[in-house]
Each structure stands twice: as C-alpha cells, then as structure tokens.
Design an enzyme around this catalytic site. Structure first.
Site, PDB file in Angstrom:
ATOM      1  N   ASN A   1      -4.516   9.839 -31.104  1.00 41.72           N
ATOM      2  CA  ASN A   1      -3.555  10.710 -30.703  1.00 41.72           C
ATOM      3  C   ASN A   1      -2.252  10.506 -31.294  1.00 41.72           C
ATOM      4  O   ASN A   1      -1.421  11.317 -31.806  1.00 41.72           O
ATOM      5  CB  ASN A   1      -3.284  11.145 -29.339  1.00 41.72           C
ATOM      6  CG  ASN A   1      -4.630  11.698 -28.462  1.00 41.72           C
ATOM      7  OD1 ASN A   1      -5.643  12.508 -29.146  1.00 41.72           O
ATOM      8  ND2 ASN A   1      -4.791  11.712 -27.253  1.00 41.72           N
ATOM      9  N   GLU A   2      -1.855   8.980 -31.248  1.00 39.53           N
ATOM     10  CA  GLU A   2      -0.638   8.868 -31.862  1.00 39.53           C
ATOM     11  C   GLU A   2      -0.475   8.898 -33.289  1.00 39.53           C
ATOM     12  O   GLU A   2       0.376   9.385 -34.077  1.00 39.53           O
ATOM     13  CB  GLU A   2      -0.200   7.357 -31.419  1.00 39.53           C
ATOM     14  CG  GLU A   2       0.093   7.137 -29.950  1.00 39.53           C
ATOM     15  CD  GLU A   2       0.265   5.836 -29.730  1.00 39.53           C
ATOM     16  OE1 GLU A   2       0.980   5.605 -28.481  1.00 39.53           O
ATOM     17  OE2 GLU A   2       0.017   4.720 -30.681  1.00 39.53           O
ATOM     18  N   MET A   3      -1.820   8.799 -33.936  1.00 39.48           N
ATOM     19  CA  MET A   3      -1.806   8.585 -35.372  1.00 39.48           C
ATOM     20  C   MET A   3      -1.650  10.193 -35.756  1.00 39.48           C
ATOM     21  O   MET A   3      -1.018  10.346 -36.793  1.00 39.48           O
ATOM     22  CB  MET A   3      -3.147   8.155 -35.799  1.00 39.48           C
ATOM     23  CG  MET A   3      -3.265   8.272 -37.461  1.00 39.48           C
ATOM     24  SD  MET A   3      -5.080   8.026 -37.882  1.00 39.48           S
ATOM     25  CE  MET A   3      -4.971   5.870 -37.702  1.00 39.48           C
TER      26      MET A   3
END
Length: 209
Positions: free
Chosen positions: A130-132
């Site tokens: 998700n951060e990516m």
C-alpha cells in the site's frame, strides 16, 4: 490515469496491483481532503516537521533497516534522526500521541524521498505494498533497495518503471550519498574516509544479519 487502464483485460495480476489499487483509493481520498483544507494541511506539515526520507519496510527486517539508517544515512551521509521516518525504530519512528495512520499518510504526502526496502517480507506485506502504491500515485522520488537474497524479477512492474539497486552494491550507495549531499547541502558532511568506513561496517552487518 495510466496505471489502472493498464490492468484492463489482464487475466492475471500480481500482489503489487492489489496494493496499488488500494493505495490509489486511499491517496485520492487524502488528496481530496487536502484540497478542501489546504490551510489545515499546511499547519500540520509545519507542526509535524515533514521528514526528508520515508522508509517503506517490513518490521520483520528491522535489524537490516536500522543498520542502513544508522551507518549509511546518519553516520555516512550526515542526516539527523528527524530527517528520516522509519516506523519500527524508536529514534526515527512515530511520535507519542500521534494517530499512526494519519501521521504516516501526511508524512508520505510531504516527504522528499520514499525508499522501498524490498525483501520477501516486504513483498508479503499488504501494508508495504500500500505504501509503495501510495508513493507512485503521489509521484514521489522513489528508490527501491533490494535485499541481497532478493531478485530483480521479484520487483514486477516496479522494475519496469524505476531501476532498483542491491543493498550490498558499493557503487549504488556511493551514488546515493552524492545525491543526498548535493540535494541537502549538508554542512557537516562526513569525510570520504568516514563514509568508506561506515559503508564497510554496513556491508559487514548486512552479511551477518
């Protein structure tokens, strides 16, 4: 606008795509809220002192990431703990009393770089993916770093967009240091001899870990 249409008609997608889609939904929501309350966001950014580097990593890789931050970014490049956000390490983690999700989202929005510390643990973490995805949607300056045992093929679509580097790649770390020193005009920059010593220490710790 280019990422999602690329998935149309594809019969098989990988985990990155699920992470990217979820992140797109979250980040679009955050950006809508930011447009509705720019003054509030500016105040938040000022009070929270946005970090320069956001470390996207798996908490299971804490030992390696901590060594990278201490030996490469801090002792080798001269960055301060407040310049780096790494949620699993106390000195560079989330401040007491902060809403974790909200704080991470805002720091991701305002940071200069996002480093992806890619390992098998990373690839199996929905939070990391998700951060990516969020970093790509925000068009951040990203730097993928692969653990020695990882393969470039594991990066999927990520490698097609941005060339990654192995954590044990001597030349890649030299290039990273040159870029950071130039970007931040660090006055108290470590000497080249100190950098070389810290880099050797990092490689040694990396092998042992």
């Amino acid at each position: 606008m280019t990422y999602l249409p690329g998935l149309s008609g594809v019969t098989r997608i990988n985990a990155y795509d699920f992470g990217g889609i979820i992140a797109i939904i979250n980040i679009i929501s955050a950006k809508i809220n930011a447009e509705e309350n720019k003054t509030s966001n500016a105040s938040i950014a000022s009070n929270d002192s946005p970090v320069k580097i956001f470390i996207s990593h798996s908490s299971k890789d804490k030992s390696v990431v901590e060594s990278f931050i201490n030996l490469i970014l801090r002792l080798g490049c001269g960055l301060q703990p407040t310049d780096v956000l790494c949620s699993s390490i106390e000195a560079t983690g989330i401040k007491t009393g902060k809403d974790i999700r909200d704080y991470l989202q805002k720091q991701l929005l305002f940071c200069d770089y996002v480093f992806f510390m890619i390992s098998d643990n990373y690839l199996n973490s929905s939070i990391c993916l998700n951060e990516m995805g969020g970093a790509w949607v925000l068009d951040k300056e990203v730097k993928p770093f692969l653990f020695p045992e990882s393969d470039f093929a594991d990066m999927g679509w990520l490698y097609e967009i941005s060339k990654g580097a192995k954590l044990d790649n001597d030349e890649a770390l030299d290039e990273l240091r040159d870029e950071l020193l130039d970007k931040y005009k660090l006055i108290d920059r470590p000497k080249t001899s100190d950098w070389t010593a810290q880099k050797k220490s990092f490689f040694k710790s990396l092998n042992s870990l």
